[in-house]
Design an enzyme around this catalytic site. Structure first.
Site, PDB file in Angstrom:
ATOM      1  N   ARG A  58       0.839  -1.215   0.000  1.00  0.00           N
ATOM      2  CA  ARG A  58       0.000   0.000   0.000  1.00  0.00           C
ATOM      3  C   ARG A  58       0.862   1.249   0.000  1.00  0.00           C
ATOM      4  NH1 ARG A  58      -4.516  -2.988   3.320  1.00  0.00           N
ATOM      5  NH2 ARG A  58      -2.715  -3.695   4.462  1.00  0.00           N
ATOM      6  N   LYS A 162       1.948 -18.417   6.592  1.00  0.00           N
ATOM      7  CA  LYS A 162       1.178 -18.784   7.763  1.00  0.00           C
ATOM      8  C   LYS A 162       1.005 -17.565   8.667  1.00  0.00           C
ATOM      9  CE  LYS A 162       3.321 -18.942  11.368  1.00  0.00           C
ATOM     10  NZ  LYS A 162       4.441 -17.999  11.521  1.00  0.00           N
ATOM     11  N   HIS A 192       7.562 -22.738   6.877  1.00  0.00           N
ATOM     12  CA  HIS A 192       8.984 -22.798   6.535  1.00  0.00           C
ATOM     13  C   HIS A 192       9.715 -23.897   7.318  1.00  0.00           C
ATOM     14  CE1 HIS A 192       9.666 -20.237  10.117  1.00  0.00           C
ATOM     15  NE2 HIS A 192      10.907 -20.652  10.069  1.00  0.00           N
ATOM     16  N   LYS A 196      13.018 -26.805   6.276  1.00  0.00           N
ATOM     17  CA  LYS A 196      14.313 -26.887   6.965  1.00  0.00           C
ATOM     18  C   LYS A 196      14.923 -28.259   6.686  1.00  0.00           C
ATOM     19  CE  LYS A 196      13.208 -23.959  10.963  1.00  0.00           C
ATOM     20  NZ  LYS A 196      14.255 -23.040  11.347  1.00  0.00           N
ATOM     21  N   GLU A 230      12.307 -19.882  22.000  1.00  0.00           N
ATOM     22  CA  GLU A 230      13.052 -18.723  21.504  1.00  0.00           C
ATOM     23  C   GLU A 230      13.454 -17.851  22.678  1.00  0.00           C
ATOM     24  OE1 GLU A 230      11.483 -17.128  17.595  1.00  0.00           O
ATOM     25  OE2 GLU A 230       9.678 -17.923  18.519  1.00  0.00           O
ATOM     26  N   ASP A 249       0.828 -18.717  15.749  1.00  0.00           N
ATOM     27  CA  ASP A 249       2.163 -18.422  15.236  1.00  0.00           C
ATOM     28  C   ASP A 249       3.025 -19.678  15.117  1.00  0.00           C
ATOM     29  OD1 ASP A 249       4.107 -16.465  14.411  1.00  0.00           O
ATOM     30  OD2 ASP A 249       5.148 -16.801  16.315  1.00  0.00           O
ATOM     31  N   HIS A 254       3.927 -25.061  12.659  1.00  0.00           N
ATOM     32  CA  HIS A 254       5.257 -25.666  12.780  1.00  0.00           C
ATOM     33  C   HIS A 254       5.260 -26.913  13.685  1.00  0.00           C
ATOM     34  CE1 HIS A 254       6.363 -22.039  10.820  1.00  0.00           C
ATOM     35  NE2 HIS A 254       6.636 -21.310  11.872  1.00  0.00           N
ATOM     36  N   LYS A 340       8.147 -17.563  23.565  1.00  0.00           N
ATOM     37  CA  LYS A 340       9.141 -16.498  23.357  1.00  0.00           C
ATOM     38  C   LYS A 340       9.749 -16.141  24.708  1.00  0.00           C
ATOM     39  CE  LYS A 340       7.469 -14.686  19.041  1.00  0.00           C
ATOM     40  NZ  LYS A 340       8.476 -15.266  18.138  1.00  0.00           N
TER      41      LYS A 340
HETATM   42  C1  BG6 Z   1       7.878 -17.869  12.460  1.00  0.00           C
HETATM   43  C2  BG6 Z   1       7.147 -17.175  13.564  1.00  0.00           C
HETATM   44  O1  BG6 Z   1       6.996 -18.620  11.669  1.00  0.00           O
HETATM   45  O2  BG6 Z   1       8.850 -18.738  13.015  1.00  0.00           O
HETATM   46  C3  BG6 Z   1       8.106 -16.422  14.466  1.00  0.00           C
HETATM   47  O3  BG6 Z   1       6.210 -16.265  13.012  1.00  0.00           O
HETATM   48  C4  BG6 Z   1       9.212 -17.322  14.950  1.00  0.00           C
HETATM   49  O4  BG6 Z   1       7.431 -15.841  15.576  1.00  0.00           O
HETATM   50  C5  BG6 Z   1       9.829 -18.069  13.776  1.00  0.00           C
HETATM   51  O5  BG6 Z   1      10.175 -16.523  15.584  1.00  0.00           O
HETATM   52  C6  BG6 Z   1      10.833 -19.098  14.247  1.00  0.00           C
HETATM   53  O6  BG6 Z   1      11.445 -19.655  13.115  1.00  0.00           O
HETATM   54  P1  BG6 Z   1      12.932 -20.198  13.165  1.00  0.00           P
HETATM   55  O7  BG6 Z   1      13.170 -20.714  11.789  1.00  0.00           O
HETATM   56  O8  BG6 Z   1      13.797 -19.036  13.526  1.00  0.00           O
HETATM   57  O9  BG6 Z   1      12.932 -21.257  14.222  1.00  0.00           O
END
Ligand code: BG6
Length: 500
Positions: A58, A162, A192, A196, A230, A249, A254, A340
């Protein structure tokens, strides 16, 4: 193995020209992941030479500002810093275009713009990347479906970040919009983690080795734990995270996908779709989750982060106990947790085997020190595998110690690519996408809906607060404790005080 190799062999026939259109180009994901991944691919000579990248948003900056901003992003986040030799070539691929996601005319302008980038005129194929929250993704998908009906282009694909929807109903709506414009093989619902290398190795570990699969069932395994921890807090992403929280998230996508790869039945040789079918079966076999099966938490200080509401009830930590009601896993609990601001940055799967049926060692003391075997599959960082087993310490008395067979990817001397490099490369090559099918995503939502609804209910009690640097709130420990078990935390580096 065949499920792996088939994923990398794509149709690499080069159309006249190709454009990657990133919707949400001004967002965090574009800066942190997409452009750095594209730059790395370019440096490795893996991007099609004719590829152009259009950042559509935008509030799009001019080309020069966009390129400058992306150079900064590559400097900060890419595993390959920009060089004077390579950056200028890559920068020429980058273009910026402003548009309103809801306005038909702006999509016509986008098509003209993309066609105008084709060196020999005409029109090429587009890869549309939706780096957008679910509501905006709905708008854009509706527009893309219309565009494709008007101008069906071979080779067009759409990738959707996602969380795929905000709940089960939202995912169903997105799936219907996807199907209105694209065939299932042209749709990538991005997770993602599935790109990996360490996650892709789960199937190789299980089905490419004779030693594990015979033991991979309720007769030999006591429990399975999946952790994605994390150390960082929400940072500058509160705008997204406040609405998402840890369930949308990390858990719905994941963690459940990793669990499915760990728990699924063997796929058919060379048939990627059977991997999806077997993952789906895992989700369908998970028993409905009750309030006693999960725990939430919010790290102390979250409410003071920029952009977070002072009374926010967004969970930044969740732990979950799941049971898979099928022949292989009946009675084996799966414990999942993610959060987190925890004590360690770590993604791993831990398989805890059962104890030996009878202790045949010389002394009672030796029997007591024998510990069950554990297979630790470290997805990130220090990627590798650790198998813990008991050994007799040399000496006259029988004394045992647990030691480890320890494999690290770093021993191979190869650098692991970023997951987003694989995502983009497969999509650009027309390789079969490794991502979840429509029915899988919906089934995974079905599993977590009790958690989503628990958070949304009016009058929900305050979330337990946990200390940054810990392993989450004490409530998380209660889930395995109920079964007489405990979370298995990594031995190296204890959590800071206040840990659960
Ligand atoms: C993302 C989340 O999909 O994955 C993030 O939105 C998270 O909040 C991240 O930090 C973690 O991915 P990775 O590859 O760093 O473990």
């Amino acid at each position: 193995m065949s499920v792996e190799t088939s994923a990398s062999s794509g149709d690499e026939a080069s159309p006249a020209c190709r454009t990657l259109v990133i919707f949400g180009a001004s967002g965090d994901l574009t800066r942190r992941k997409l452009i750095p991944a594209l730059y790395s691919l370019d440096r490795d000579g893996l991007l099609p030479p004719e590829l152009r990248i259009v950042g559509f948003s935008r509030t799009a900056p001019g080309n020069d500002d966009f390129r400058r901003g992306m150079r900064e992003a590559v400097r900060e986040f890419s595993r390959r810093p920009p060089t004077e030799a390579d950056w200028p070539r890559f920068a020429l691929r980058l273009h910026s275009l402003a548009g309103d996601y809801a306005r038909d005319a702006d999509y016509a302008a986008l098509q003209r713009f993309a066609d105008g980038l084709c060196p020999r005129g005409g029109s090429g194929s587009c890869l549309y990347y939706l780096a957008l929250p679910p509501a905006a993704a709905e708008t854009v998908l509706g527009q893309l479906a219309r565009l494709r009906r008007e101008r069906p282009g071979p080779g067009d694909r759409v990738l959707i970040e996602k969380p795929f929807g905000s709940d089960l109903e939202g995912a169903r709506r997105l799936n219907r919009l996807c199907a209105a414009g694209f065939g299932e093989s042209e749709i990538g619902r991005i997770d993602h983690y599935l790109a990996k290398d360490t996650v892709r190795n789960l199937l190789v570990l299980r089905f490419g080795n004779a030693v594990f699969e015979e033991l991979w069932n309720r007769r030999h395994i006591d429990n399975i734990q999946i952790t994605a921890a994390e150390t960082l807090g929400v940072g500058s992403r509160a705008g997204y995270y406040e609405a998402a929280g840890v369930v949308r998230d990390m858990i719905q996508n994941h963690l459940l996908q990793i669990m499915a790869l760990v728990a699924m039945e063997p796929p058919l040789p060379g048939d990627l779709d059977s991997v999806r079918t077997h993952r789906l079966e895992v989700f369908k076999s998970i028993l409905p989750v009750g309030p006693e099966d999960f725990a939430f938490g919010q790290y102390r200080g979250y409410r003071a982060e920029p952009g977070v509401a002072p009374g926010s009830r967004t969970p930044t930590f969740a732990a979950l106990r799941l049971e898979v009601a099928n022949w292989r896993w009946q009675g084996v609990p799966f414990y999942l947790r993610s959060g987190k601001a925890l004590g360690r940055r770590l993604s791993e799967v831990v398989i805890r085997f059962k104890s030996v049926p009878l202790c045949l060692l010389e002394s009672e003391q030796a029997c007591q020190t024998a510990r069950p075997n554990t297979l630790g599959i470290r997805l990130h960082p220090d990627e590798g595998l650790r198998l813990a087993f008991n050994v007799r310490l040399p000496g006259c008395e029988q004394r045992l110690e647990q030691t480890e067979l320890d494999f690290r990817y770093s021993q191979l001397g190869v650098e692991l690519p970023e997951a987003y490099e694989r995502v983009l490369l497969d999509a650009l090559r027309g390789a079969p996408l490794v991502f979840p099918r429509a029915d899988e995503v919906e089934a995974a939502w079905q599993v977590v809906m009790p958690l989503v609804e628990a958070g949304a209910r009016p009058g929900t009690p305050e979330l337990p607060v946990y200390e940054p640097g810990s392993w989450g709130p004490a409530e998380a420990a209660a889930l395995p404790a109920r079964d007489g078990r405990a979370w298995i935390n990594p031995p190296d580096g204890p959590p800071k005080p206040g840990a659960a």
